[in-house]
Scaffold this active site. Structure first.
Site, PDB file in Angstrom:
ATOM      1  N   PHE A 131       8.656  77.168   3.970  1.00  0.00           N
ATOM      2  CA  PHE A 131       9.711  77.930   4.653  1.00  0.00           C
ATOM      3  C   PHE A 131      10.858  78.084   3.674  1.00  0.00           C
ATOM      4  O   PHE A 131      11.309  77.090   3.095  1.00  0.00           O
ATOM      5  CB  PHE A 131      10.246  77.180   5.887  1.00  0.00           C
ATOM      6  CG  PHE A 131      11.530  77.792   6.432  1.00  0.00           C
ATOM      7  CD1 PHE A 131      11.498  78.688   7.491  1.00  0.00           C
ATOM      8  CD2 PHE A 131      12.764  77.496   5.856  1.00  0.00           C
ATOM      9  CE1 PHE A 131      12.673  79.271   7.968  1.00  0.00           C
ATOM     10  CE2 PHE A 131      13.942  78.073   6.322  1.00  0.00           C
ATOM     11  CZ  PHE A 131      13.892  78.962   7.386  1.00  0.00           C
ATOM     12  N   GLU A 132      11.329  79.302   3.507  1.00  0.00           N
ATOM     13  CA  GLU A 132      12.564  79.509   2.764  1.00  0.00           C
ATOM     14  C   GLU A 132      13.179  80.798   3.268  1.00  0.00           C
ATOM     15  O   GLU A 132      12.464  81.774   3.500  1.00  0.00           O
ATOM     16  CB  GLU A 132      12.298  79.762   1.257  1.00  0.00           C
ATOM     17  CG  GLU A 132      11.741  78.626   0.478  1.00  0.00           C
ATOM     18  CD  GLU A 132      11.461  78.987  -0.993  1.00  0.00           C
ATOM     19  OE1 GLU A 132      10.925  80.079  -1.268  1.00  0.00           O
ATOM     20  OE2 GLU A 132      11.814  78.169  -1.850  1.00  0.00           O
TER      21      GLU A 132
END
Ligand code: GDP
Ligand code: MN
Length: 348
Positions: free
Chosen positions: A235-236
Site C-alpha cells: 500500500f502506498e
C-alpha cells in the site's frame, strides 16, 4: 479509445458503473498495479474493494504495468471493474533485466544459498526484478509520467472501511509526499548490507539528506545502524514528482550499483521507506489510520470504535497489527511526538 485518452481530471462519464458521487475537481492522480496476467482474479478482488470503499465516488484512473503483454481477458475484466479510465503498459526490457555491472555467477550463487536457507523468494529472479522495478522505475514509466500522485494496489488486498474524502487531495493540501498503513521489521537476511549502501549514498550526497527528517524511525543510534523498520509498500499513496526528483534518482542509482537487488534480495519497501525517512521532512510522511487494510498476513484496523462504526468498517479490531510488538507504528507515533489513539492499549 479508452486506452489512449489522457488522464482524467473530472469524474468519469462514459461507464456503466455508478457515477461519481463526489462533485468537484480531481487531482492528477492514478491507481497503479504491477501484475501478471495470471493475477487477474486476485487483482479483480482488490479493484472491487477499492471501488466499493473509495473509487466509485471519485472515478480515478488505473494504470496496469506488466513485464509481458496483458491479454484480452485481463484488460476486459479490469476495465469493467474500474470506474475511471484504465491504461495498460508494457515495461521496457531495460527496466526489467540485470544491469551489465551485475556478476551473474555471484547472483546465481546467492540464489542457491538463499534457497538452502529457505528465505522467502530467496531463489527467485523475477521477484528481484519486481523489487528493483518498484524501487526505481514504475514512476518513470511512460504512462505514469502524466500523473503527479499514485496509489499502489496489489492483488488480494482488502479495504474494510468507507473512505469518504479524496485521499489525493488530502495529501496535496497537507503537503504530504508519502504514506503508509502498516509498518514492520524487515527480515535482516534479505538486506544485510543495505544500510551500508545507504551510508555510502549519504556520504556521497549529503545535500540530499533533509533537515528535520525521520531518521529516528530508522535508527536508534543516530544513523550508525538500521533497526529494520519500514513502511509496507504494497500500500502506498505518494507523490510521483518526489520519486522522479534528482535526489531520489541519485539514491536509487547509488543503491542499484551496490548490487544488493541481486546479490541480496532488497525489497522495495525498505528502499522506499529509507528514502522517505531521510529525504523528506517528517511531516511529509502520513499514517492513514483511517484506511483499513489487509494484505496477507497483516491487517490494519483503525483504533477507535466510533470511527469504525461511522465508516461501516468490517474488520475485527483484534486483528489490528499496529500495537503488536513486531509493528513499527508505535515508534512512528513516538518519533513524531504524536499521541496514540484513545483505546490503543486495549487493542495491544
Ligand atoms: P509479496 O506481496 O511480497 O508476496 O509479492 P507479490 O507476489 O504480491 O508481488 C508484488 C507485486 O508485484 C504484485 O502486484 C504482483 O502482482 C507483482 N508481481 C510480482 N512478480 C511479478 C512478475 O514477475 N511480473 C509482473 N508483471 N508482476 C509481478
Ligand atoms: Mn503482495
Amino acid at each position: 479509445e479508452q486506452l489512449q485518452s489522457s488522464p482524467s481530471t473530472t469524474p468519469n462519464d462514459n461507464k456503466q458503473l455508478p457515477p461519481a458521487t463526489v462533485p468537484g475537481d480531481r487531482m492528477n492522480a492514478t491507481f497503479v498495479t504491477l501484475a501478471r496476467n495470471s493475477d487477474v482474479w486476485e487483482i479483480a478482488k482488490s479493484i472491487r474493494n477499492v471501488e466499493d470503499r473509495f473509487n466509485r465516488k471519485f472515478n480515478y484512473d488505473w494504470v496496469f504495468l506488466n513485464d509481458d503483454d496483458f491479454n484480452d481477458e485481463f484488460k476486459s475484466v479490469t476495465t469493467a471493474l474500474v470506474s475511471g479510465k484504465t491504461r495498460y503498459g508494457k515495461i521496457p526490457k531495460e527496466h526489467w533485466s540485470f544491469p551489465e555491472f551485475i556478476d551473474q555467477d555471484r547472483a546465481a550463487k546467492v540464489r542457491d544459498e538463499m534457497k538452502e536457507k529457505k528465505i522467502i523468494y530467496g531463489d527467485s529472479i523475477s521477484y528481484r526484478h519486481m523489487c528493483r522495478y518498484e524501487s526505481g522505475f514504475f514512476f518513470r514509466h511512460e504512462l505514469m509520467l502524466e500523473y503527479e500522485w499514485y496509489w499502489r494496489v496489489e492483488p488480494s488486498i482488502e479495504l474494510y472501511c468507507d473512505i469518504d474524502y479524496d485521499t489525493f487531495k488530502f495529501m496535496a493540501e497537507n503537503k504530504k509526499k508519502y504514506s503508509f498503513v502498516l509498518s514492520l521489521y524487515e527480515y535482516v537476511e534479505t538486506i544485510p548490507t543495505l544500510w551500508n549502501a545507504v551510508k555510502n549514498f549519504t556520504k556521497a550526497y549529503p545535500e540530499h539528506v533533509t533537515e528535520g527528517n525521520m531518521m529516528k524511525f530508522l535508527s536508534d543510534d543516530n544513523g550508525d545502524s538500521y533497526n529494520h523498520c519500514h513502511f509496507w509498500s504494497n500500500f502506498e499513496i505518494g507523490n510521483l514528482n518526489w520519486l522522479r526528483s534528482q535526489a531520489y534518482i541519485d539514491y536509487f542509482e547509488s543503491l542499484d550499483h551496490a548490487g544488493g537487488f541481486f546479490y541480496e534480495r532488497w525489497g522495495d519497501a525498505p528502499v522506499h521507506s529509507i528514502a522517505a525517512s531521510l529525504m523528506l521532512k517528517k511531516e511529509e510522511i502520513h499514517f492513514f489510520n483511517d484506511i483499513a487494510y489487509y494484505h496477507v498476513p497483516f491487517t490494519h484496523c483503525p483504533t477507535g470504535e466510533k470511527y469504525r462504526l461511522d465508516h461501516k468498517c468490517h474488520c475485527n479490531p483484534k486483528d489490528n497489527f499496529d500495537w503488536n510488538g513486531y509493528s513499527c507504528t508505535a515508534r512512528y507515533y513516538e518519533v513524531n511526538g504524536m499521541e496514540k489513539p484513545a483505546g490503543y492499549e486495549k487493542e495491544q
